[in-house]
Each structure stands twice: as structure tokens, then as C-alpha cells.
Enzyme design. Structure first.
Site, PDB file in Angstrom:
ATOM      1  N   ARG A 121      -5.267   9.863   1.553  1.00  0.00           N
ATOM      2  CA  ARG A 121      -3.982   9.389   2.076  1.00  0.00           C
ATOM      3  C   ARG A 121      -3.500   8.181   1.271  1.00  0.00           C
ATOM      4  O   ARG A 121      -2.328   8.076   0.928  1.00  0.00           O
ATOM      5  CB  ARG A 121      -4.116   9.029   3.555  1.00  0.00           C
ATOM      6  CG  ARG A 121      -4.082  10.223   4.518  1.00  0.00           C
ATOM      7  CD  ARG A 121      -5.024  11.359   4.148  1.00  0.00           C
ATOM      8  NE  ARG A 121      -5.006  12.463   5.084  1.00  0.00           N
ATOM      9  CZ  ARG A 121      -5.912  12.661   6.028  1.00  0.00           C
ATOM     10  NH1 ARG A 121      -6.945  11.829   6.153  1.00  0.00           N
ATOM     11  NH2 ARG A 121      -5.821  13.697   6.833  1.00  0.00           N
TER      12      ARG A 121
ATOM     13  N   GLU B 106     -10.034  20.907  11.857  1.00  0.00           N
ATOM     14  CA  GLU B 106      -8.582  21.097  11.948  1.00  0.00           C
ATOM     15  C   GLU B 106      -8.068  22.160  10.971  1.00  0.00           C
ATOM     16  O   GLU B 106      -7.212  21.902  10.132  1.00  0.00           O
ATOM     17  CB  GLU B 106      -7.876  19.763  11.710  1.00  0.00           C
ATOM     18  CG  GLU B 106      -8.212  18.724  12.772  1.00  0.00           C
ATOM     19  CD  GLU B 106      -7.516  17.401  12.554  1.00  0.00           C
ATOM     20  OE1 GLU B 106      -7.148  16.744  13.544  1.00  0.00           O
ATOM     21  OE2 GLU B 106      -7.348  16.995  11.389  1.00  0.00           O
TER      22      GLU B 106
ATOM     23  N   THR C 259      -6.881   6.503   6.232  1.00  0.00           N
ATOM     24  CA  THR C 259      -6.003   5.488   5.650  1.00  0.00           C
ATOM     25  C   THR C 259      -4.516   5.854   5.625  1.00  0.00           C
ATOM     26  O   THR C 259      -3.776   5.331   4.811  1.00  0.00           O
ATOM     27  CB  THR C 259      -6.472   5.173   4.220  1.00  0.00           C
ATOM     28  OG1 THR C 259      -6.377   6.361   3.412  1.00  0.00           O
ATOM     29  CG2 THR C 259      -7.899   4.652   4.215  1.00  0.00           C
ATOM     30  N   GLU C 260      -4.062   6.714   6.530  1.00  0.00           N
ATOM     31  CA  GLU C 260      -2.626   7.005   6.578  1.00  0.00           C
ATOM     32  C   GLU C 260      -1.799   5.732   6.682  1.00  0.00           C
ATOM     33  O   GLU C 260      -0.706   5.640   6.117  1.00  0.00           O
ATOM     34  CB  GLU C 260      -2.297   7.903   7.777  1.00  0.00           C
ATOM     35  CG  GLU C 260      -2.792   9.333   7.653  1.00  0.00           C
ATOM     36  CD  GLU C 260      -4.129   9.537   8.330  1.00  0.00           C
ATOM     37  OE1 GLU C 260      -4.935   8.573   8.367  1.00  0.00           O
ATOM     38  OE2 GLU C 260      -4.384  10.655   8.822  1.00  0.00           O
TER      39      GLU C 260
ATOM     40  N   PHE D 276     -12.087   3.255  12.905  1.00  0.00           N
ATOM     41  CA  PHE D 276     -11.560   1.933  12.600  1.00  0.00           C
ATOM     42  C   PHE D 276     -10.100   1.965  12.147  1.00  0.00           C
ATOM     43  O   PHE D 276      -9.566   0.955  11.703  1.00  0.00           O
ATOM     44  CB  PHE D 276     -12.422   1.256  11.535  1.00  0.00           C
ATOM     45  CG  PHE D 276     -13.829   0.931  12.007  1.00  0.00           C
ATOM     46  CD1 PHE D 276     -14.194   1.081  13.335  1.00  0.00           C
ATOM     47  CD2 PHE D 276     -14.781   0.470  11.121  1.00  0.00           C
ATOM     48  CE1 PHE D 276     -15.472   0.784  13.772  1.00  0.00           C
ATOM     49  CE2 PHE D 276     -16.068   0.168  11.539  1.00  0.00           C
ATOM     50  CZ  PHE D 276     -16.413   0.324  12.871  1.00  0.00           C
ATOM     51  N   ASP D 277      -9.463   3.146  12.279  1.00  0.00           N
ATOM     52  CA  ASP D 277      -8.011   3.189  12.075  1.00  0.00           C
ATOM     53  C   ASP D 277      -7.261   2.930  13.372  1.00  0.00           C
ATOM     54  O   ASP D 277      -6.033   2.900  13.380  1.00  0.00           O
ATOM     55  CB  ASP D 277      -7.582   4.528  11.471  1.00  0.00           C
ATOM     56  CG  ASP D 277      -7.998   5.732  12.306  1.00  0.00           C
ATOM     57  OD1 ASP D 277      -8.866   5.586  13.185  1.00  0.00           O
ATOM     58  OD2 ASP D 277      -7.455   6.828  12.064  1.00  0.00           O
TER      59      ASP D 277
END
EC number: 3.2.1.52
Length: 756
Positions: free
Chosen positions: A166, A331, A473-474, A423-424
Site C-alpha cells: 500500500r 479475502e 499501511t493504507e 497496529f493500524d
């Protein structure tokens, strides 16, 4: 308190040097993660330019690390000799175990392996001045507190993950990240290298992966759930060359860190398909994804797809010596497979039940290939669907359920639940926190993480290898943002996976975190500091309602106001609960001496008729989103307008909810209102309607308008006298194809229920 360190005494001594008199203060041990056994003793050992060091070849990595650390951080030169000594101790059975002994006469490190010796050095490092970290130490000697430490880890797998698909980060930062992992005695770096938004590893046989799959045309601005979505219009991307990867793997190996690569399949593969459309079921050209999410274009289980992946893994295996290779498996929408003649024929040919069985077939085939190369696969817990590949290890992220199922089947598992290890998620309820995907994961909740599910027997628990923190990390466009989201939560996780349960004590831990701030400052780590934030809650005692406040760090005063003004050192000092009988706005701050610490806390309580009364639920909120418990639905405090995971929202996964509010006596009411989170990107859906029932058995259906926003509100204007109010909320069912989380049950998140 469970902290068992035996403090005999810590004394500060005057040390005379040849040219001057200088007070040397040995550092009281504040080691993170806390060791198995630690005994502080009188006195100290002094490291000077005359100090010597010796180690055998087996301990050369640890010995040279210590030598370089001291010499680069001081003007000293550690010559060969017996002041600091590494020795082999074959009685230490755990390969990562060690003993560290500091006395007036020197420092002895005992270990049975080089890895154990290296971990001992990481503890010794925390007994040395933080100025060595940034090479600012100018003293003539270092006093090291006399101490005896015996230590070993609780779990064999202690990992941190980093998504570079990302957003991508420089090689220098990847090394800094690995340094932090090593300092905290973790041993695994899970490197997420491919996804829909970018392919980040050079594969020489397939140059289009570098030319096309590594770059996207633009990137989403703001949150996925913000409507309408906006994009920056800037091309973004890049990849790590094989030489860079070799360098990083070698760098990690020199710190006893295993690097596990992740090559996603069969889903999260749109970037690869953009480069080679024949890998998909339609053969149509697709673009590298420009936003997060789940996409329908996944690998088609054709022979050319398997040939491609085997070629990719051939190059990957040459670069990464790790036993484990992560293949994703999460997904993967089955829409393309359902409409693909080849896929349906393959299901019939292989006598598979359905498309889930086809996914199991896909993963099993990849597993056999990787096994043939002497390696093992790890996959996210979706690889359980349709039957688990024979030798697979499961990484359980959708809660603890996948780990429980896999362990009961006799498969190794690693815990990475979103509730404790993502952790996001937001780490504070402060409105100034940088944008994150959602959720709420404060430091204390990470610290409370127990990777062994209570549902497992002691025999089944042996399959739990450990746990890992995940960093998607988006919403982390640069390395400083990654650091902010990771630190200090990585400190809590390190103790959750290293330290024994009876050694853990959160009050002691936060004091050590406060001390560790100085080390992170010296290392130029951009950490989040929420230790001085105030936590508040509404409590009922003998029909009286009070608001209680507290902080993680003891020994500081809280000053507060009730008139809307900012708190100062002259404001009232908080001592006990504040009586509440009407709407109030409380503002408070933590002070030490005359200095304010942290941010000003503000909480509005909107008084209504249900506050302080009894509420019962037919089902409990999901353990990941308990909020403030059932009373949080009638405590006068609303949840965040844009974060579903704070302490005021209650989350339920795939369950109908019945809420009963007992007002104690028949009460005249005029309205009932509440609201639901509607973040479809996070699998959260507002219900279509709710039922409300009163004492007279009248049941009213209240429909909730469709909305594209994050919040869906519902209100009933009703004049009625009643003691009991029952709300029935039906869950939305299975998320449909084409939506994020398709095939999974939808979440329901409920906010304050206001009774007027």
C-alpha cells in the site's frame, strides 16, 4: 503487584578519574520486555577505555554487536581481555535463553547459542546510558548496575509484520524497523511484499511485474469510507531489487531475525494480473488497485497460473532462507471462479464441494510445491475454508476462532487478531490522532493480549507458536507515520510474547515505557505518547451517578473544570468521583508541578432518563469491541462520529441483539433515539430497522434510512408511560459478493441509546 524483582539496594557512588571527580549513576534496570528473573545487587561495574572484552567464535555476532555499540557510542576501545566475557553454558536448554551477571569485577554473559548471547546483549544495552544510541555520550566511564538476570522467552515465534504494497518504505527504514524488532527480543519480520496495490519484489523471469505491477496510477485521499472518494492523481510505486532484498535479509540475519516473505494468493493479486492478464479468469486487462479493499480479480487456477507462481517462488526461495513462506490466502472473492468455465470444470474433475474447496485445492497445490523445496507455508485463517492444507500453519487474524479450530486439528498457529495485534487501528480517542483505518487498540489492550485461547487444552496449546503485530499501511504514507503507529504498542507486544504471565504488571510496565521514551528519543523514533491521557467512566453507586477519572501513570495530579474553561494549575484537583445529575462538560489535564503533561481531556455527558438504570443484553458484545460494556449504551456519552472502535461503541458480529432497559419505575418518555456505525469498508452495516416494545406490549417497527455515510440514526417520537423498553436489532446477514468482506457475517455497532 506481580513485579518480583528483588531490590537489595541501588546506590549512587562517587568515582574518581585521573583528571577529575565525576558522579556516576548506574541506571536502575527498566528492561523491556521484563526478564524471567532479575535481582539487583549493591554496587556497579565500570566500563572505561581500559575495559576488555572476550568471546568465542560462536558468540561473534553478539560480541561484535556489543563491541561496536560501545565503541561507536563512546570514545572507548574495548581491547581483548576478561572484563566482559561471553561463555557457553550447555545447561541452558532454551536456545534463546541466557544469563547476565554484572558484578564489581565484570560482566559475564552465559548462553548455549549465539542467539541467546545476542538477546543477553539487548538486555545489557538497556542498562547502559541512552546517549550511546545516538553517539552523544561524553563521559569517562559508564557505571553498570550490579544485577543477576536469568531469562528465556515464553513463545518461540515473536513477530512484527510490515505491509509495503500500500505504501513503500526505503531500505534504510526497513533496517531501522528490524533493529527495533531485535532490540525488543522479537525474532521474525513478516514482509508483506505483494497485493492489489503494488508488487514490490523483483522477479527477473517476469519483468512486467517491475514495469507494470509495481506502479499504480493514483492513490486514495482520505478514508475509504469517505464519500465521494477522492484521489491524488499521482503515479506511485516502486520495488525492491533482489540485491536490496539480499542485503536486508543478511542484515536481519546478523540480528537473529528471520525474514518471512509474503506472496499473496489466490486473492489480493490484482497487481500481478494487471501485468499478466492471462493469470485471471477473464483475461481482461485490469489496473493496479488505487485504494484499499477486496477485489474480484484473483488468480485463476489454470496450469499457466501455477507455472507462473512456481517460477516466482523459485526466485523467492533463493532470496529468503526462512523455513516459512507466507502465501496469504485471505479475502479471495469467488465471483470470478463461479462464472469461469475452467474453474467449474476443475471443481467437477477434482470432486470438490464448491469454490471454497477450489481455494483449498489451490493452496494445497502451492503447499506441495513449497514443501518439495524443503519449506513450509503460513496462511491467513481463511485457508481453513474448504479444508486445511496438510502441513500449513495458520495465522489467525479474524479473532481467535481460526487459531482454535486449527490447533484442535493439530496445526501450528500464530495469533494476529485484529482486536489485539493490528497496529493500524487508532491508539487514542484524541480527536487529533492521524487518520487510521478504524478500530481502537490502546496500549493497555495490547499488553493484556494472551496468545493462548482459553478454549484450548494444555495439549492443544502446544500448537500455539506465538504472536505477531500487523502493520497495514493504507493510511501510513511515510516511515514516521509507521513509527507513530507501532511505538509504543510494540513494547507491549514484546512483553506479551516474551515475558511470563506472572511477571507482567501494567502499572510497572507504563513506568518502564515512560523511561523508554528517552531511548526512543535517542534513536529518533517517532513514537506516540498517550501515557498522560486521562481515562474517564460513569459509575453508579447506590442510585447516585459519578464520573471517575484516572491516568496510566501514577503520581501526577489531575486538575479539572465543569464550566467549559481550560484547566490550569489553579483548577480544582480531582480526588474522587464527580457527582453527575445533569448534563456536564468536564475538562481536565494532568499536571506535574506547574507543567501540563499530555493533551487536555474533554468529555460531554448528555443527561437523559436511562442514565444510572439497569440494562441487559441477550448476547454480549464481541470480545474485540466490548466498549464500556452494556452500561456504555446508557451512560450519556456518544461514540466518535468517525471511529467505530472507541469505548462508547459496542460491536456485535453476526448476532441479533435484544436490549432491555429497566427504568426502575413507570416513567413518562417522549422519545427514543440511537445510531449505528455504517462503515461498509470495515464490514460494518447499519440494520434496516429495529423493533421497540413497551410495557403495554405495543411493538413499533422503526425503519432506518439508507445512507452512504458512516452514521445511520434512528429516532422514535412517542409519548408513553413505561418501566421497560426493549429494543430488538436484527443483524444484516452475510455480506454480498462485490463488497468488502463478502461471504462473512456483517458487524453491527451500536452507540448511546437516549431516552427523553
Amino acid at each position: 503487584m506481580q513485579f518480583k524483582t528483588s531490590l537489595i539496594s541501588v546506590v549512587f557512588m562517587t568515582v574518581f578519574f585521573s583528571c577529575s571527580k565525576k558522579l556516576v549513576e548506574p541506571i536502575t534496570p527498566h528492561i523491556i520486555p521484563i526478564p524471567l528473573s532479575q535481582t539487583i545487587q549493591n554496587g556497579y561495574f565500570q566500563i572505561t577505555n581500559e575495559t576488555t572484552l572476550s568471546f568465542e567464535d560462536e558468540f561473534s555476532i553478539a560480541g561484535n554487536f556489543l563491541k561496536n555499540y560501545v565503541e561507536s557510542g563512546t570514545s572507548f576501545e574495548l581491547k581483548s581481555g576478561e572484563d566482559i566475557v561471553f561463555r557457553k553454558d550447555e545447561t541452558i536448554s532454551n536456545k534463546e535463553g541466557y544469563k547476565l551477571q554484572v558484578s564489581d569485577n565484570g560482566i559475564i554473559i552465559l548462553a548455549n547459542t549465539g542467539q541467546g548471547a545476542f538477546l543477553a546483549v539487548q538486555s545489557l544495552r538497556q542498562l547502559l546510558p541512552v546517549e550511546l544510541e545516538n553517539k552523544s555520550f561524553s563521559g569517562q566511564g559508564i557505571a553498570v548496575q550490579n544485577v543477576k538476570i536469568e531469562d528465556e522467552p515464553k513463545f518461540e515465534y515473536r513477530g512484527m509484520h510490515l505491509d509495503v504494497s500500500r505504501h513503500m518504505f526505503p531500505v534504510e527504514f526497513i533496517k531501522k524497523y528490524i533493529d527495533a524488532i531485535a532490540m525488543l527480543k522479537m525474532n521474525t519480520f513478516h514482509w508483506h511484499l505483494t497485493d492489489d496495490q503494488g508488487w514490490r519484489i523483483e522477479i527477473k523471469k517476469y519483468p512486467k511485474l517491475q514495469e507494470i505491477a509495481a506502479y499504480r496510477n493514483e492513490t486514495l485521499i482520505g478514508h475509504y469510507n469517505t464519500q465521494p472518494q477522492e484521489f491524488d492523481g499521482k503515479r506511485y510505486g516502486g520495488y525492491y531489487t533482489q540485491e536490496e532484498i539480499k542485503d536486508i535479509v543478511a542484515y536481519a540475519g546478523a540480528r537473529y531475525i528471520t525474514v518471512i516473505p509474503e506472496i499473496e494468493l489466490p486473492g489480493h493479486s490484482q497487481a500481478a494480473i494487471s501485468a499478466y492478464p492471462e493469470l485471471g479468469c477473464t483475461g481482461n486487462q485490469v489496473e493496479v488497485a488505487t485504494k484499499g479493499g477486496v477485489f474480484e480479480d484473483i488468480y485463476c487456477p489454470k496450469e499457466e497460473t501455477f507455472a507462473f507462481l512456481e517460477d516466482v517462488f523459485d526466485e523467492v526461495l533463493e532470496l529468503f532462507p526462512s523455513t516459512y513462506i507466507h502465501i496469504g490466502g485471505d479475502e479471495a472473492p469467488k465471483t470470478r471462479w463461479k462464472n469461469c468455465e475452467h474453474c467449474q470444470a476443475l471443481i467437477d474433475k477434482e470432486d470438490l464441494i464448491d469454490e471454497n474447496g477450489l481455494q483449498s485445492y489451490f493452496i494445497t497445490r502451492i503447499e506441495k510445491y513449497i514443501n518439495s523445496k524443503g519449506r513450509q507455508i503460513i496462511g491467513w485463517d481463511e485457508i481453513l475454508e474448504g479444508g486445511l492444507a496438510p502441513n500449513a500453519t495458520v495465522m489467525s487474524w479474524r479473532g481467535f476462532e481460526g487459531a482454535i479450530e486449527a490447533a484442535k486439528l493439530g496445526h501450528n498457529v500464530i495469533l494476529t487478531p485484529g482486536s489485539h495485534a493490528y497496529f493500524d487501528h487508532y491508539q487514542s480517542e484524541n480527536k487529533d490522532e492521524p487518520l487510521a483505518i478504524g478500530g481502537f487498540l490502546p496500549l493497555e489492550k495490547v499488553y493484556s493480549f494472551n496468545p493462548i485461547p482459553k478454549e484450548l487444552t494444555s495439549e492443544q496449546s502446544k500448537y500455539v507458536l506465538g504472536a505477531q503485530g500487523n502493520v497495514w499501511t493504507e493510511y501510513m504514507p511515510n516511515s514516521k507515520q509507521v513509527e507513530y503507529m507501532v511505538f509504543p504498542r510494540i513494547l507491549a507486544l514484546s512483553e506479551a510474547v516474551w515475558s511470563m504471565s506472572d511477571r507482567k504488571d501494567y502499572k510497572d510496565f507504563v513506568l518502564r515505557v515512560e523511561n523508554f521514551h528517552k531511548r526512543m528519543d535517542a534513536l529518533d523514533i517517532n513514537y506516540a505518547n498517550h501515557l498522560y491521557e486521562i481515562e474517564g467512566k460513569l459509575v453508579t453507586n447506590r442510585d447516585q451517578v459519578f464520573y471517575e477519572m484516572g491516568t496510566a501513570i501514577a503520581g501526577k495530579n489531575i486538575h479539572y473544570t465543569l464550566d467549559g474553561s481550560e484547566p490550569t494549575i489553579t483548577s480544582k484537583i480531582y480526588k474522587t468521583g464527580i457527582p453527575i445529575s445533569k448534563s456536564e462538560t468536564i475538562k481536565a489535564a494532568v499536571f506535574k508541578d506547574d507543567k501540563i503533561l499530555g493533551e487536555t481531556f474533554s468529555q460531554t455527558i448528555n443527561w437523559h432518563k436511562a442514565i444510572g438504570h439497569k440494562i441487559t443484553l441477550n448476547v454480549q458484545p464481541h470480545h474485540a469491541y466490548m466498549g464500556s460494556g452494556s452500561n456504555g449504551l446508557i451512560n450519556g456519552m456518544s461514540g466518535s462520529d468517525y471511529r467505530y472502535g472507541d469505548k462508547e461503541w459496542l460491536g456485535f458480529w453476526g448476532e441479533d441483539v435484544e436490549i432491555t432497559i429497566d427504568l426502575g419505575v413507570e416513567t413518562e418518555i417522549t422519545s427514543i433515539s440511537t445510531r449505528f456505525h455504517n462503515g461498509n469498508g470495515q464490514w460494518i452495516y447499519a440494520p434496516k430497522m429495529i423493533e421497540i416494545e413497551f410495557d403495554n406490549d405495543e411493538i413499533i417497527e422503526v425503519f432506518i434510512p439508507e445512507t452512504e455515510g458512516l452514521l445511520a440514526s434512528v429516532a422514535l417520537e412517542k409519548n408513553v408511560k413505561t418501566r421497560f423498553i426493549i429494543l430488538r436489532i436484527s443483524e444484516r446477514g452475510i455480506i454480498p459478493d462485490g463488497k468488502q468482506g463478502a461471504g462473512n457475517a456483517a458487524w453491527t455497532f451500536i452507540d448511546e441509546i437516549v431516552i427523553q
